[in-house]
Motif scaffolding. Structure first.
Motif, mmCIF file in Angstrom:
data_model
loop_
_atom_site.group_PDB
_atom_site.id
_atom_site.type_symbol
_atom_site.label_atom_id
_atom_site.label_comp_id
_atom_site.label_asym_id
_atom_site.label_seq_id
_atom_site.Cartn_x
_atom_site.Cartn_y
_atom_site.Cartn_z
ATOM 1 N N UNK A 144 0.846 -1.192 0.000
ATOM 2 C CA UNK A 144 0.000 0.000 0.000
ATOM 3 C C UNK A 144 0.884 1.246 0.000
ATOM 4 N N UNK A 145 0.682 2.085 -1.007
ATOM 5 C CA UNK A 145 1.477 3.300 -1.153
ATOM 6 C C UNK A 145 0.567 4.510 -1.007
ATOM 7 N N UNK A 146 0.993 5.453 -0.169
ATOM 8 C CA UNK A 146 0.305 6.733 -0.035
ATOM 9 C C UNK A 146 1.208 7.850 -0.515
ATOM 10 N N UNK A 147 0.609 8.900 -1.067
ATOM 11 C CA UNK A 147 1.371 10.043 -1.562
ATOM 12 C C UNK A 147 1.144 11.229 -0.643
ATOM 13 N N UNK A 148 2.248 11.893 -0.269
ATOM 14 C CA UNK A 148 2.168 12.999 0.680
ATOM 15 C C UNK A 148 3.222 14.038 0.338
ATOM 16 N N UNK A 262 -6.910 14.897 -14.955
ATOM 17 C CA UNK A 262 -8.299 14.539 -15.234
ATOM 18 C C UNK A 262 -8.881 14.070 -13.905
ATOM 19 N N UNK A 263 -9.398 15.022 -13.147
ATOM 20 C CA UNK A 263 -9.813 14.752 -11.772
ATOM 21 C C UNK A 263 -10.897 13.681 -11.685
ATOM 22 N N UNK A 264 -11.730 13.606 -12.687
ATOM 23 C CA UNK A 264 -12.847 12.661 -12.638
ATOM 24 C C UNK A 264 -12.384 11.209 -12.589
ATOM 25 N N UNK A 265 -11.146 10.943 -13.019
ATOM 26 C CA UNK A 265 -10.638 9.575 -13.035
ATOM 27 C C UNK A 265 -10.039 9.147 -11.687
ATOM 28 N N UNK A 266 -9.902 10.064 -10.766
ATOM 29 C CA UNK A 266 -9.324 9.712 -9.468
ATOM 30 C C UNK A 266 -10.342 8.904 -8.669
ATOM 31 N N UNK A 267 -9.882 7.771 -8.140
ATOM 32 C CA UNK A 267 -10.776 6.894 -7.383
ATOM 33 C C UNK A 267 -10.312 6.643 -5.957
ATOM 34 N N UNK A 268 -9.032 6.835 -5.669
ATOM 35 C CA UNK A 268 -8.521 6.493 -4.341
ATOM 36 C C UNK A 268 -9.021 7.483 -3.294
ATOM 37 N N UNK A 269 -9.070 7.058 -2.029
ATOM 38 C CA UNK A 269 -9.387 8.002 -0.961
ATOM 39 C C UNK A 269 -8.403 9.170 -0.975
ATOM 40 N N UNK A 270 -8.922 10.367 -0.723
ATOM 41 C CA UNK A 270 -8.043 11.533 -0.774
ATOM 42 C C UNK A 270 -8.390 12.542 0.303
ATOM 43 N N UNK A 324 -3.808 8.451 6.778
ATOM 44 C CA UNK A 324 -3.066 7.323 6.215
ATOM 45 C C UNK A 324 -3.170 6.078 7.082
ATOM 46 N N UNK A 325 -3.336 6.251 8.396
ATOM 47 C CA UNK A 325 -3.537 5.090 9.252
ATOM 48 C C UNK A 325 -4.774 4.306 8.844
ATOM 49 N N UNK A 326 -5.796 5.029 8.407
ATOM 50 C CA UNK A 326 -7.035 4.374 7.978
ATOM 51 C C UNK A 326 -6.838 3.575 6.698
ATOM 52 N N UNK A 327 -6.167 4.185 5.711
ATOM 53 C CA UNK A 327 -6.154 3.583 4.375
ATOM 54 C C UNK A 327 -4.865 2.827 4.034
ATOM 55 N N UNK A 328 -3.827 2.997 4.842
ATOM 56 C CA UNK A 328 -2.593 2.246 4.592
ATOM 57 C C UNK A 328 -2.354 1.168 5.642
#
Length: 579
Positions: A144-148, A262-270, A324-328
């Motif tokens: 699981x990779x998160x971007x920050x 293309x913001x509409x294609x983003x699906x991950x939690x943000x 990130x604790x929730x999703x990673x």
């Protein structure tokens, strides 16, 4: 395969792998620093990729910012030696002990990664995608990779998330623009000079090939900009002149679209975190990114203060770790019960009142039309007299004031200004400001993300770009198509709608909210402090003084604002009723 400089060290429970090669599908090799727990295991990854040199210590590259942040928030240095601090990315000493791996990648042509420096392109977005996928399958990764990261390290998150890398689990875009044209390149069609200075100050200085002429990594003693010394001509050939591209491209085009998401294609939690004082680059993008993202799970947070302190201080760090604790890590820490919007409602004196909302704009907003009254220079709920007011756009502006009230008034949300104008020439640049005056008539400014004294809000529009995108526009948020130039006929009035970037301000009893309309950047008395990277007069580096883009013979002509029954000029403000 290891290079002569690829190495691993262990300090205080953190293993640091430096200059780790990441092979791209086209044969290029990027270099990364990996900070991971010394104890073997599978950990979630916090990753960032950018052009500022992964080996440049924050205090070496940005000493004034480092000093100001630590003076204002000593907590930033508590629990960390600061040895790994780097501009606008996570401090590994605050993350690795909690069971995360931090990865920093020098983007192509930057730092210790060879190649052609051309930021935010499709090639670089693909590099980012492949770096995420590389991190997701390493022995130390849990997949699981998160971007920050802040600014650039947030902007490219929007882009790569739209490509949907399989190992990308969540993104936290902290003060990062989303639309290369509207958010930063050309405000309302007017060229912003920021990228010219930023490229020279922050990118060219650490371009791959600067070698011994560039800064040195204080932890390794190695050159931040690679081990080779390339001559100036070769360095120029190895990078794109970004501002020259902005100068050459007045209209929105594929150049800007490639560098936008293309913001509409983003699906991950943000989590999108914006700054009320981020006028000129990131503020609009954080709101539009949140609104436009296709993610089912998304949150917006809006704060104040500088560009960096809210990211590194205890509140920001706790917010990031809960997210990130929730999703990673699959923690049950209450994040999923959090309302989708948190606003730090701004009061004078750098006071902020945290408040949760369920949508943006706020559903209970009372959209208030305040008419510009030329006879009194006031903002009133009913139209004033008919007539005209003219101004010299390069030397003066018009000021209209909302009379003080006997109660506090809150305005939080997007705003817009509708005007009927004419020009003595074939065009006009409109610079709009919202300012706050105390009972003595002195302007009250706020700490902004890139300037310590900013006004309440700003907006811009080139009159020849006045055409609206009807499908995307709202009365409170005009969106211009920027797909054609429609010159003015000298002396002939036209209607224009000016987008004013989102804001939050509580106007106390006796205070005055003032609207300014002119043809030049907002300016105050300015601020001086050591090691400043640019002159600060209220807009930071986001200036619009390029004579190529704004020739005086066109944009110095007298501008006239028209008033009357057929020429309604008004400011639309987001009034929030008292609870």
């Amino acid at each position: 395969m290891a290079t002569m400089h690829e190495e691993s060290t262990e300090v205080d429970g953190i293993t640091v792998d430096r200059d780790v090669p990441i092979a791209m599908s086209d044969g290029a090799v990027l270099r990364a620093d990996v900070f991971r727990p010394t104890e073997a295991g599978h950990y979630p990854v916090i990753l960032a990729m950018g052009p500022y040199g992964k080996g440049l210590h924050l205090a070496d590259g940005y000493p004034a910012n480092w000093r100001r942040m630590n003076e204002a928030f000593p907590e930033v240095s508590e629990g960390s030696t600061g040895r790994y601090q780097n501009w606008e990315v996570a401090d590994p000493e605050k993350w690795v002990p909690d069971g995360y791996v931090c990865v920093r990648v020098d983007s192509r042509g930057s730092g210790r990664s060879p190649g052609f420096m051309d930021i935010l392109t499709a090639v670089q977005t693909r590099d980012f995608y492949e770096s995420i996928e590389w991190a997701g399958v390493q022995d130390w990764s849990n997949g699981k990779v998160g971007l920050l990261g802040i600014s650039y390290f947030a902007t490219n998150q929007w882009q790569v998330a739209a490509l949907r890398p399989p190992h990308l689990a969540a993104i936290c875009a902290w003060e990062g623009f989303a639309d290369h044209y509207r958010d930063g390149g050309r405000h309302g069609g007017i060229a912003c000079e920021f990228v010219r200075g930023a490229q020279a100050r922050q990118m060219v200085t650490v371009q791959y090939g600067m070698g011994s002429r560039g800064p040195v990594d204080r932890n390794t003693g190695l050159p931040v900009g690679g081990d080779v010394d390339l001559d100036d001509d070769t360095l120029r050939e190895n990078r794109r002149d970004l501002y020259a591209e902005v100068q050459a491209r007045q209209l929105d085009s594929e150049f800007y679209r490639e560098r936008s998401a293309d913001l509409s294609r983003i699906q991950v939690p943000l989590l999108s975190a914006g700054n009320w004082g981020g006028m000129g680059l990131h503020l609009r993008g954080n709101v539009e990114g949140y609104l436009g993202a296709g993610s089912e799970l998304k949150w917006l947070e809006m704060h104040g203060d500088t560009h960096f302190s809210p990211f590194y201080n205890d509140r920001g760090l706790a917010l990031q770790k809960q997210f990130f604790g929730t999703f990673l890590k699959d923690e049950q820490n209450g994040w999923l019960e959090r309302p989708p919007v948190e606003l730090l409602v701004r009061h004078p004196g750098e006071k902020f009142e945290p408040r949760f909302e369920h949508e943006w704009p706020i559903a209970r907003t009372e959209w208030t039309e305040l008419h510009l009254c030329p006879e009194t220079m006031e903002l009133r709920t009913s139209p004033g007299a008919s007539g005209t007011l003219s101004y010299d756009p390069l030397r003066e502006d018009l000021r209209f004031s909302l009379p003080p009230a006997d109660h506090d008034r809150e305005f939080t949300g997007p705003s817009a200004l509708k005007l009927r104008i004419s020009s003595a020439t074939v065009d006009a640049d409109l610079f709009v400001s919202l300012r706050l005056l105390d009972p003595d008539g002195t302007e009250v400014t706020f700490i902004g993300s890139n300037d310590p004294k900013v006004p309440v809000a700003l907006g811009w529009l080139r009159a020849s770009h006045r055409r609206l995108d009807a499908q995307k526009s709202e009365p409170y948020r005009p969106v211009h198509s920027h797909d054609r130039i429609e010159p003015l006929v000298p002396g002939e009035p036209v209607d224009v709608d000016v987008e004013i970037w989102p804001t939050s301000i509580v106007v106390p009893v006796g205070y005055v909210l003032q609207l300014g309309i002119g043809g030049r950047d907002y300016s105050n008395e300015g601020t001086d402090f050591e090691n400043a990277m640019y002159t600060m007069t209220g807009v930071g580096p986001f200036t619009h003084n390029d004579p190529v883009d704004r020739p005086a013979e066109i944009f110095g002509g007298t501008v006239t604002v028209h008033f009357g029954a057929e020429a309604s000029s008004y400011l639309l403000l987001p009034a929030i009723p008292a609870s």
